[in-house]
Design a protein around this motif. Structure first.
Motif, PDB file in Angstrom:
ATOM      1  N   LEU A 251       0.825  -1.210   0.000  1.00  0.00           N
ATOM      2  CA  LEU A 251       0.000   0.000   0.000  1.00  0.00           C
ATOM      3  C   LEU A 251       0.858   1.258   0.000  1.00  0.00           C
ATOM      4  O   LEU A 251       0.543   2.236  -0.688  1.00  0.00           O
ATOM      5  N   VAL A 252       1.927   1.244   0.784  1.00  0.00           N
ATOM      6  CA  VAL A 252       2.772   2.427   0.866  1.00  0.00           C
ATOM      7  C   VAL A 252       3.446   2.701  -0.472  1.00  0.00           C
ATOM      8  O   VAL A 252       3.697   3.861  -0.832  1.00  0.00           O
ATOM      9  N   ASP A 253       3.732   1.675  -1.241  1.00  0.00           N
ATOM     10  CA  ASP A 253       4.258   1.875  -2.596  1.00  0.00           C
ATOM     11  C   ASP A 253       3.323   2.763  -3.420  1.00  0.00           C
ATOM     12  O   ASP A 253       3.747   3.739  -4.052  1.00  0.00           O
ATOM     13  N   VAL A 254       2.041   2.401  -3.420  1.00  0.00           N
ATOM     14  CA  VAL A 254       1.057   3.171  -4.186  1.00  0.00           C
ATOM     15  C   VAL A 254       0.844   4.535  -3.542  1.00  0.00           C
ATOM     16  O   VAL A 254       0.723   5.558  -4.227  1.00  0.00           O
ATOM     17  N   HIS A 255       0.786   4.563  -2.219  1.00  0.00           N
ATOM     18  CA  HIS A 255       0.630   5.827  -1.493  1.00  0.00           C
ATOM     19  C   HIS A 255       1.727   6.814  -1.902  1.00  0.00           C
ATOM     20  O   HIS A 255       1.459   7.997  -2.170  1.00  0.00           O
ATOM     21  N   ALA A 256       2.975   6.334  -1.982  1.00  0.00           N
ATOM     22  CA  ALA A 256       4.100   7.196  -2.365  1.00  0.00           C
ATOM     23  C   ALA A 256       3.926   7.716  -3.787  1.00  0.00           C
ATOM     24  O   ALA A 256       4.201   8.890  -4.072  1.00  0.00           O
ATOM     25  N   GLU A 257       3.466   6.860  -4.676  1.00  0.00           N
ATOM     26  CA  GLU A 257       3.233   7.278  -6.065  1.00  0.00           C
ATOM     27  C   GLU A 257       2.173   8.362  -6.145  1.00  0.00           C
ATOM     28  O   GLU A 257       2.293   9.335  -6.900  1.00  0.00           O
ATOM     29  N   LEU A 258       1.119   8.217  -5.323  1.00  0.00           N
ATOM     30  CA  LEU A 258       0.015   9.172  -5.361  1.00  0.00           C
ATOM     31  C   LEU A 258       0.416  10.530  -4.810  1.00  0.00           C
ATOM     32  O   LEU A 258      -0.185  11.554  -5.170  1.00  0.00           O
ATOM     33  N   ALA A 260       2.833  12.267  -5.521  1.00  0.00           N
ATOM     34  CA  ALA A 260       3.339  13.136  -6.594  1.00  0.00           C
ATOM     35  C   ALA A 260       2.244  14.009  -7.175  1.00  0.00           C
ATOM     36  O   ALA A 260       2.529  15.073  -7.740  1.00  0.00           O
ATOM     37  N   GLY A 261       0.980  13.602  -7.032  1.00  0.00           N
ATOM     38  CA  GLY A 261      -0.127  14.355  -7.604  1.00  0.00           C
ATOM     39  C   GLY A 261      -0.907  15.170  -6.599  1.00  0.00           C
ATOM     40  O   GLY A 261      -1.870  15.856  -6.970  1.00  0.00           O
ATOM     41  N   GLY A 262      -0.540  15.105  -5.318  1.00  0.00           N
ATOM     42  CA  GLY A 262      -1.273  15.856  -4.304  1.00  0.00           C
ATOM     43  C   GLY A 262      -1.208  15.186  -2.957  1.00  0.00           C
ATOM     44  O   GLY A 262      -0.589  14.126  -2.790  1.00  0.00           O
ATOM     45  N   ASP A 263      -1.871  15.787  -1.989  1.00  0.00           N
ATOM     46  CA  ASP A 263      -1.859  15.253  -0.629  1.00  0.00           C
ATOM     47  C   ASP A 263      -2.605  13.926  -0.561  1.00  0.00           C
ATOM     48  O   ASP A 263      -3.608  13.720  -1.265  1.00  0.00           O
ATOM     49  N   VAL A 264      -2.118  13.052   0.319  1.00  0.00           N
ATOM     50  CA  VAL A 264      -2.808  11.799   0.648  1.00  0.00           C
ATOM     51  C   VAL A 264      -2.785  11.693   2.170  1.00  0.00           C
ATOM     52  O   VAL A 264      -1.906  11.057   2.755  1.00  0.00           O
ATOM     53  N   PRO A 265      -3.725  12.338   2.833  1.00  0.00           N
ATOM     54  CA  PRO A 265      -3.621  12.493   4.292  1.00  0.00           C
ATOM     55  C   PRO A 265      -3.850  11.238   5.121  1.00  0.00           C
ATOM     56  O   PRO A 265      -3.408  11.173   6.265  1.00  0.00           O
TER      57      PRO A 265
END
Length: 471
Positions: A251-258, A260-265
């Motif tokens: 999950l953190v892999d995808v979280h890190a990718e996201l 780049a496009g904005g906050d993921v709180p």
């Protein structure tokens, strides 16, 4: 596995030294026997409960529910605070829901997770803050989504492309920005029953990890939706942290990718923490679970050089499961010769699969004890069965009870607070039992039981009440 195909005696089952004992991990903390051997929960005797409310009867220890809620919240808050972030813990409405229980858990600081319009209505009727509600489900109706948006629900977990566009249109029409999470399947399967596993790729919930970036990109294009994080659920009745640690890595892999496009709180890691149903079950202490899961996320974030997000968790049955006990009255007792050297006593009670479907659905194992007395009779291999016209109507597949169990005795089955009332039915036209809360020596109805008259009142073929009995 059905009762008929199971081994006559499970490998884990042992003859107890005392067939009257109450194993601490299975029963509410207040469970004890009085001077006459009668089971008491929160100071209320089983005999008094039967005489007042009848049987079958669901009994919930209010202080036990509250204590599990407080302990769980404290564990996750401590683990996240040590890493400089916050935790939110959701009570799983699907485990057991009533307005009273919603009040208990929200007073103890939990948010509430609902997955239908009915569950949402109960939470709102209890006075829950809409901003502290989360809405799950793979097929939320337009009406359900509209109601959720209307009342200002805290978050909606998106489960499909169709739902994404549907919710966007609703929020746009209402002129609001709706916070959403995206449910993803991490591909991690917790060691649990296949029907409970909810992180397989080939299943009805959520998106694949590979789909998540495109889903989030679409959400970010829309003015009416606000992406707040990913959500994942790897199963139920989980012991240990290994599955969560592996899921966190993915999950953190995808979280890190996201990022780049904005906050993921927020990152919601689900839960589904296990409880003890039998004396051999050894659930992981919640403090160990909290520390292990949060540490795994922190480690994965550090490796990728990204900040730790706020975390959310959904413990599931572990908040309310151990707080519940179901009382039954014995109707018949029948010894059955299983083999030349093995006899099993079938104890039939006045409930069954209509008030606890889990043994029939999942092959779930439970414990049982005499509740109206103690006995010094030798322990006998027993199967507690229900009144329904089904060979699979088993309440407790295998247990050792005193060999003198007789009609009129009370049998108590512990760890029935979760997914028993919630899955109950009217099979064979059996009314659902009431739910009673016990606390400080007092008992009160929190969900009224049904009667046959209640069931008949829904039958459209019945004459109006003023015509009953007329020719």
């Amino acid at each position: 596995m059905s009762a008929s195909s199971a081994p006559p005696v499970p490998d884990w089952l042992r003859v107890p030294a005392d067939a009257n004992d109450l194993v601490t991990s299975v029963w509410p903390a207040t469970a004890e026997r009085d001077d006459h051997g009668v089971l008491r929960i929160a100071g209320v005797g089983a005999d008094r409960l039967r005489d007042t409310f009848g049987t079958p009867l669901y009994v919930l220890d209010e202080d036990e529910v509250r204590a599990h809620a407080r302990r769980t919240l404290a564990a996750f808050r401590a683990a996240t605070a040590a890493r400089g972030v916050q935790a939110r813990v959701y009570y799983a409405g699907k485990a057991f829901l009533s307005t009273e229980v919603v009040r208990w858990v929200t007073e103890e600081g939990l948010a509430v997770d609902v997955c239908s319009g009915g569950e949402l209505a109960v939470a709102l009727a209890a006075g829950a803050d809409p901003a502290r509600l989360g809405f799950h489900g793979n097929n939320k109706s337009v009406a359900e989504l509209d109601r959720a948006v209307q009342i200002g629900i805290g978050s909606i977990v998106l489960d499909s492309w169709i739902e994404l566009e549907r919710l966007s249109a609703i929020a746009h029409r209402r002129g609001v920005v709706q916070p959403v999470l995206v449910r993803v399947n991490s591909g991690v399967h917790a060691e649990t029953h296949d029907f409970l596993a909810t992180a397989h790729e080939d299943q009805k919930f959520g998106f694949t990890l590979a789909e998540a970036p495109a889903v989030v990109a679409r959400i970010r294009e829309l003015d009416s939706l606000a992406f707040v994080g990913l959500h994942c659920h790897i199963g139920s009745q989980i012991f240990g942290t290994a599955g969560f640690q592996e899921s966190a890595s993915r999950l953190v892999d995808v979280h890190a990718e996201l990022l780049a496009g904005g906050d993921v709180p927020v990152l919601n890691l689900g839960g589904g923490f296990g409880i003890a149903y039998t004396r051999v079950d050894d659930p992981t202490p919640i403090e160990e679970l909290a520390e292990g899961i949060v540490e795994a996320v922190a480690r994965e974030c550090e490796v990728r050089g990204i900040p730790i997000p706020n975390l959310a968790f959904e413990p599931g049955r572990s908040i309310i499961g151990q707080a519940g006990v179901t009382l039954y009255e014995v109707g018949t007792v029948k010894p059955v010769r299983v083999s030349d050297d093995l006899e099993r006593v079938y104890v039939s009670v006045d409930g069954g699969m209509s008030d606890n479907a889990r043994p029939a659905l999942y092959g779930a194992q439970y414990s049982a004890r005499l509740a109206s007395r103690v006995s010094d009779a030798d322990a006998a291999l027993t199967r507690v069965v229900g009144l329904h016209c089904e060979s699979g109507d088993v309440v407790v597949d295998a247990e050792y009870l005193p060999g003198d169990v007789a009609p009129g005795d009370l049998i108590a089955v512990p760890a029935t607070g979760a997914y028993c009332f919630a899955l109950s039915s009217n099979y064979n036209y059996v009314p659902r039992p009431p739910v009673v809360a016990v606390r400080d020596g007092e008992a009160r109805i929190i969900v009224r039981g049904e009667t046959v008259s209640d069931l008949l009142a829904r039958d459209a073929g019945m004459p109006p009440a003023d015509e009953e009995g007329t020719a």
